[in-house]
Design an enzyme around this catalytic site. Structure first.
Site, PDB file in Angstrom:
ATOM      1  N   TYR A  23       7.913  11.393   0.883  1.00  0.00           N
ATOM      2  CA  TYR A  23       7.179  10.490  -0.787  1.00  0.00           C
ATOM      3  C   TYR A  23       8.289  10.399  -2.049  1.00  0.00           C
ATOM      4  O   TYR A  23       8.656   9.569  -2.545  1.00  0.00           O
ATOM      5  CB  TYR A  23       6.058  10.812  -1.172  1.00  0.00           C
ATOM      6  CG  TYR A  23       5.634   9.600  -1.710  1.00  0.00           C
ATOM      7  CD1 TYR A  23       5.412   8.491  -2.621  1.00  0.00           C
ATOM      8  CD2 TYR A  23       4.679  10.164  -2.877  1.00  0.00           C
ATOM      9  CE1 TYR A  23       4.842   7.899  -3.004  1.00  0.00           C
ATOM     10  CE2 TYR A  23       4.991   9.294  -4.463  1.00  0.00           C
ATOM     11  CZ  TYR A  23       5.045   7.836  -4.024  1.00  0.00           C
ATOM     12  OH  TYR A  23       4.654   7.337  -5.295  1.00  0.00           O
ATOM     13  N   PHE A  69       6.116  -2.563  -7.354  1.00  0.00           N
ATOM     14  CA  PHE A  69       5.288  -1.564  -6.926  1.00  0.00           C
ATOM     15  C   PHE A  69       4.978  -1.333  -5.860  1.00  0.00           C
ATOM     16  O   PHE A  69       4.639  -0.212  -5.179  1.00  0.00           O
ATOM     17  CB  PHE A  69       3.660  -2.040  -7.157  1.00  0.00           C
ATOM     18  CG  PHE A  69       3.673  -2.291  -8.630  1.00  0.00           C
ATOM     19  CD1 PHE A  69       3.424  -1.106  -9.301  1.00  0.00           C
ATOM     20  CD2 PHE A  69       3.660  -3.650  -9.661  1.00  0.00           C
ATOM     21  CE1 PHE A  69       2.662  -1.245 -11.110  1.00  0.00           C
ATOM     22  CE2 PHE A  69       2.950  -3.350 -10.957  1.00  0.00           C
ATOM     23  CZ  PHE A  69       2.729  -2.217 -11.497  1.00  0.00           C
ATOM     24  N   ALA A  70       5.744  -2.220  -4.964  1.00  0.00           N
ATOM     25  CA  ALA A  70       5.599  -2.453  -3.220  1.00  0.00           C
ATOM     26  C   ALA A  70       5.682  -0.817  -2.450  1.00  0.00           C
ATOM     27  O   ALA A  70       7.569  -0.471  -3.237  1.00  0.00           O
ATOM     28  CB  ALA A  70       6.289  -3.596  -2.935  1.00  0.00           C
ATOM     29  N   ALA A  71       5.642   0.222  -1.930  1.00  0.00           N
ATOM     30  CA  ALA A  71       5.401   0.973  -1.868  1.00  0.00           C
ATOM     31  C   ALA A  71       4.824   1.528  -0.522  1.00  0.00           C
ATOM     32  O   ALA A  71       3.778   0.894  -0.553  1.00  0.00           O
ATOM     33  CB  ALA A  71       5.912   2.595  -2.819  1.00  0.00           C
ATOM     34  N   PHE A  74       1.420  10.552 -12.842  1.00  0.00           N
ATOM     35  CA  PHE A  74       0.513  11.159 -12.262  1.00  0.00           C
ATOM     36  C   PHE A  74      -0.431  10.753 -11.465  1.00  0.00           C
ATOM     37  O   PHE A  74       0.024   9.859 -10.664  1.00  0.00           O
ATOM     38  CB  PHE A  74       0.112  12.112 -13.539  1.00  0.00           C
ATOM     39  CG  PHE A  74       1.581  13.542 -14.118  1.00  0.00           C
ATOM     40  CD1 PHE A  74       2.768  12.466 -14.714  1.00  0.00           C
ATOM     41  CD2 PHE A  74       1.391  14.676 -13.156  1.00  0.00           C
ATOM     42  CE1 PHE A  74       4.212  12.851 -15.049  1.00  0.00           C
ATOM     43  CE2 PHE A  74       3.024  14.991 -14.111  1.00  0.00           C
ATOM     44  CZ  PHE A  74       3.608  14.449 -14.991  1.00  0.00           C
ATOM     45  N   LYS A  81      11.307   8.327  -4.190  1.00  0.00           N
ATOM     46  CA  LYS A  81      11.447   7.963  -5.397  1.00  0.00           C
ATOM     47  C   LYS A  81      11.921   8.005  -6.293  1.00  0.00           C
ATOM     48  O   LYS A  81      12.426   7.310  -6.876  1.00  0.00           O
ATOM     49  CB  LYS A  81       9.816   8.285  -6.041  1.00  0.00           C
ATOM     50  CG  LYS A  81       8.436   7.033  -5.045  1.00  0.00           C
ATOM     51  CD  LYS A  81       8.378   5.838  -5.187  1.00  0.00           C
ATOM     52  CE  LYS A  81       8.296   5.315  -5.356  1.00  0.00           C
ATOM     53  NZ  LYS A  81       6.783   3.632  -5.611  1.00  0.00           N
ATOM     54  N   ASP A 118       4.030  -9.367  -1.990  1.00  0.00           N
ATOM     55  CA  ASP A 118       3.292  -8.320  -0.695  1.00  0.00           C
ATOM     56  C   ASP A 118       3.147  -9.095   0.341  1.00  0.00           C
ATOM     57  O   ASP A 118       3.024 -10.104   0.408  1.00  0.00           O
ATOM     58  CB  ASP A 118       1.866  -8.270  -1.367  1.00  0.00           C
ATOM     59  CG  ASP A 118       0.956  -7.441  -1.851  1.00  0.00           C
ATOM     60  OD1 ASP A 118       1.105  -6.337  -2.450  1.00  0.00           O
ATOM     61  OD2 ASP A 118       0.853  -6.369  -0.591  1.00  0.00           O
ATOM     62  N   SER A 160       7.445   8.071  -9.963  1.00  0.00           N
ATOM     63  CA  SER A 160       6.559   9.389  -9.454  1.00  0.00           C
ATOM     64  C   SER A 160       6.384  10.758 -10.169  1.00  0.00           C
ATOM     65  O   SER A 160       7.859  11.070  -9.881  1.00  0.00           O
ATOM     66  CB  SER A 160       5.913   9.615  -8.211  1.00  0.00           C
ATOM     67  OG  SER A 160       5.385  11.075  -7.739  1.00  0.00           O
ATOM     68  N   ASP A 205       7.704  -9.111   3.736  1.00  0.00           N
ATOM     69  CA  ASP A 205       7.939  -7.892   3.539  1.00  0.00           C
ATOM     70  C   ASP A 205       9.579  -7.724   3.186  1.00  0.00           C
ATOM     71  O   ASP A 205      10.574  -8.071   3.421  1.00  0.00           O
ATOM     72  CB  ASP A 205       8.005  -7.544   5.140  1.00  0.00           C
ATOM     73  CG  ASP A 205       8.480  -5.968   4.960  1.00  0.00           C
ATOM     74  OD1 ASP A 205       9.227  -5.346   4.605  1.00  0.00           O
ATOM     75  OD2 ASP A 205       8.395  -5.140   6.879  1.00  0.00           O
ATOM     76  N   LEU A 211      -8.163  11.599  -3.584  1.00  0.00           N
ATOM     77  CA  LEU A 211      -9.374  13.013  -4.118  1.00  0.00           C
ATOM     78  C   LEU A 211     -10.580  11.509  -4.107  1.00  0.00           C
ATOM     79  O   LEU A 211     -12.075  11.868  -4.246  1.00  0.00           O
ATOM     80  CB  LEU A 211      -8.959  13.271  -4.887  1.00  0.00           C
ATOM     81  CG  LEU A 211     -10.059  14.711  -5.004  1.00  0.00           C
ATOM     82  CD1 LEU A 211     -10.317  15.444  -3.850  1.00  0.00           C
ATOM     83  CD2 LEU A 211      -9.721  15.740  -6.322  1.00  0.00           C
ATOM     84  N   ARG A 256      -4.324  18.444 -10.930  1.00  0.00           N
ATOM     85  CA  ARG A 256      -3.362  17.121 -11.192  1.00  0.00           C
ATOM     86  C   ARG A 256      -3.860  16.992 -12.748  1.00  0.00           C
ATOM     87  O   ARG A 256      -4.814  16.739 -13.187  1.00  0.00           O
ATOM     88  CB  ARG A 256      -3.845  16.255 -10.018  1.00  0.00           C
ATOM     89  CG  ARG A 256      -3.761  16.789  -8.687  1.00  0.00           C
ATOM     90  CD  ARG A 256      -2.017  16.374  -8.449  1.00  0.00           C
ATOM     91  NE  ARG A 256      -1.244  16.632  -7.307  1.00  0.00           N
ATOM     92  CZ  ARG A 256      -0.559  18.086  -6.910  1.00  0.00           C
ATOM     93  NH1 ARG A 256      -1.447  18.902  -7.515  1.00  0.00           N
ATOM     94  NH2 ARG A 256      -0.295  18.435  -5.130  1.00  0.00           N
TER      95      ARG A 256
HETATM   96  N1  UDP Z   1      -7.033  16.706  -1.927  1.00  0.00           N
HETATM   97  C1  UDP Z   1      -8.308  17.304  -1.306  1.00  0.00           C
HETATM   98  N2  UDP Z   1      -9.040  16.943  -0.291  1.00  0.00           N
HETATM   99  C2  UDP Z   1      -9.061  15.598  -0.164  1.00  0.00           C
HETATM  100  C3  UDP Z   1      -7.621  14.695  -0.440  1.00  0.00           C
HETATM  101  C4  UDP Z   1      -6.895  15.440  -1.746  1.00  0.00           C
HETATM  102  O1  UDP Z   1      -8.640  18.743  -1.395  1.00  0.00           O
HETATM  103  O2  UDP Z   1      -9.660  15.203   1.007  1.00  0.00           O
HETATM  104  C5  UDP Z   1      -6.853  17.503  -2.699  1.00  0.00           C
HETATM  105  C6  UDP Z   1      -4.862  16.520  -3.397  1.00  0.00           C
HETATM  106  O3  UDP Z   1      -4.568  17.905  -2.357  1.00  0.00           O
HETATM  107  C7  UDP Z   1      -4.288  17.405  -4.302  1.00  0.00           C
HETATM  108  C8  UDP Z   1      -5.691  16.292  -4.876  1.00  0.00           C
HETATM  109  O4  UDP Z   1      -6.310  16.486  -4.806  1.00  0.00           O
HETATM  110  O5  UDP Z   1      -4.197  19.048  -4.484  1.00  0.00           O
HETATM  111  C9  UDP Z   1      -5.005  15.104  -5.298  1.00  0.00           C
HETATM  112  O6  UDP Z   1      -4.332  14.375  -3.968  1.00  0.00           O
HETATM  113  P1  UDP Z   1      -4.364  13.347  -4.238  1.00  0.00           P
HETATM  114  O7  UDP Z   1      -3.764  12.726  -2.370  1.00  0.00           O
HETATM  115  O8  UDP Z   1      -5.351  12.490  -3.971  1.00  0.00           O
HETATM  116  O9  UDP Z   1      -2.945  12.588  -4.961  1.00  0.00           O
HETATM  117  P2  UDP Z   1      -1.741  12.864  -4.910  1.00  0.00           P
HETATM  118  O10 UDP Z   1      -1.631  14.415  -5.132  1.00  0.00           O
HETATM  119  O11 UDP Z   1      -0.972  14.002  -3.220  1.00  0.00           O
HETATM  120  O12 UDP Z   1      -1.064  12.110  -5.383  1.00  0.00           O
END
Ligand code: UDP
Length: 335
Positions: free
Chosen positions: A139, A71-73, A167, A143, A30, A115, A49, A188, A219
């Site tokens: 991203y 995992f590193a990414a 997910f 992947k 790491d 992913s 790195d 989120l 999600r």
């Molecule tokens: N999201 C949001 N507000 C935030 C961060 C994320 O509404 O401050 C939404 C984002 O648009 C997505 C969901 O929450 O629809 C999950 O986003 P997160 O970044 O957690 O994970 P991702 O799905 O991008 O891997």
């Protein structure tokens, strides 16, 4: 010995803990740019790195590396859209170096963090492994390229791989030793919990005009401990010489909208969490929900914490006990 790249990160550290708990010999690779030394819980670290080929080769020198968990990414959808070059170097070049070093060292087994972002905007829900992969963000593309590289190195050099298409990883170690700490935080659930703690004034909901029942993105959240367990199952299956698929989804088959996550977090924390609607974030598909039926059937996977409430509860325990995460912001510098 199992080499775990990115083992100081969020998913990596939970997996390293699970590996060591069952007595595996582990080496973590790491660069600590995003991971935390404290999250290693004493596991040995070779800091460096993966874009540096000399470093990557050194990881295999003088050791019998039986398998790799990679995992590193870099994993921010938003940043990947504005800095594609950085994402290709971080996620593609690093894996290429690793695969070439594995080939030369004779290491034949790798579990790869792929992913659900590789699916793009899916035609059907829940998403199965057979769904077409058409990523809509950089991203996800990096992947998908990783999965293709694994397939090609498998064919040419006999390196066996399993790609786990996660997910949304969430939650924290139920023992309270490990949790989620990104800087900057963009995900989120940790943002919602920081708002619950009063560390953030409010949470922005990115778009409420998606084609979903409440207009916010849906999600599928999966507990970090369940994800960690799935890596052990994937590793074991390859070690035992079982026939395995190229890739497995890891979700709970249940989708929650951003508004539902905020509402459930209000219940779990008992705190008001102010939220306001903000513009959509580029690269976000409206709905991602995955079926884990294949990994359940073929590798015996079973989620221990499938409910959103449990996921939020373990995350909330961590955030309450560690309002500043691992508390290493100052020592980490600009990495
Ligand atoms: N999201 C949001 N507000 C935030 C961060 C994320 O509404 O401050 C939404 C984002 O648009 C997505 C969901 O929450 O629809 C999950 O986003 P997160 O970044 O957690 O994970 P991702 O799905 O991008 O891997």
């Amino acid at each position: 010995m199992i080499l775990v790249t990115g083992g100081a990160g969020y998913i990596g550290s939970h997996t390293v803990k699970a590996l060591r708990a069952r007595g595996e010999d582990v080496l973590v690779a790491d660069d600590l740019s995003e991971g935390h030394e404290a999250a290693l819980l004493g596991a040995p670290l070779a800091k460096g790195d993966l874009k540096d080929m000399d470093y990557v080769r050194s990881l295999f020198e003088g050791r019998k590396v039986e398998g790799v968990i990679h995992f590193a990414a870099s994993c921010y959808v938003g940043v990947s859209m504005t800095r594609p070059g950085f994402y290709y170097r971080q996620n593609v070049q690093a894996l290429l170096n690793l695969l070439e070093a594995m080939r030369d060292a004779g290491t034949k087994t790798i579990v790869f963090s792929s992913s659900c972002a590789t699916y793009g905007v899916p035609d059907e829900i829940p998403i199965t492994e057979e769904c077409p992969q058409n990523p809509i963000n950089v991203y996800g593309t990096t992947k998908l390229v990783g999965e293709w590289m694994l397939r090609d190195f498998g064919r040419a050099h006999g390196i066996r791989s399993i790609s786990l298409r996660y997910f949304n990883a969430a939650g924290a170690d139920p023992d309270g030793e490990l949790g989620e700490d990104h800087d900057p935080e963009t995900h989120l659930i940790p943002l919602v919990l920081q708002a619950a703690l009063g560390k953030r004034e409010k949470i922005s909901i990115f778009g409420d005009d998606y084609p979903t029942p409440d207009g916010t993105c849906i999600r599928d959240y999966i507990h970090i401990v369940d994800l960690a367990q799935a890596h052990l199952l994937a590793l074991d299956a390859m070690r035992e010489g079982k026939e395995t698929a190229h890739a497995y989804n890891l979700g709970n088959g249940e989708g929650y909208s951003v508004a539902q996550v905020v509402e459930t977090a209000r219940k779990v924390t008992g705190r008001p969490i102010p939220a306001e609607v903000a513009p959509r974030r580029p690269g976000d598909p409206p709905r991602l929900v995955g079926s884990s039926a294949r990994i359940e059937k073929e590798l015996g996977y079973k989620a221990r914490f499938p409910r959103l409430e449990e996921i939020l509860e373990t995350a909330w325990q961590w955030h309450k006990a560690h309002p500043d995460g691992y508390g290493d912001r100052e020592t980490k510098g600009e990495a």
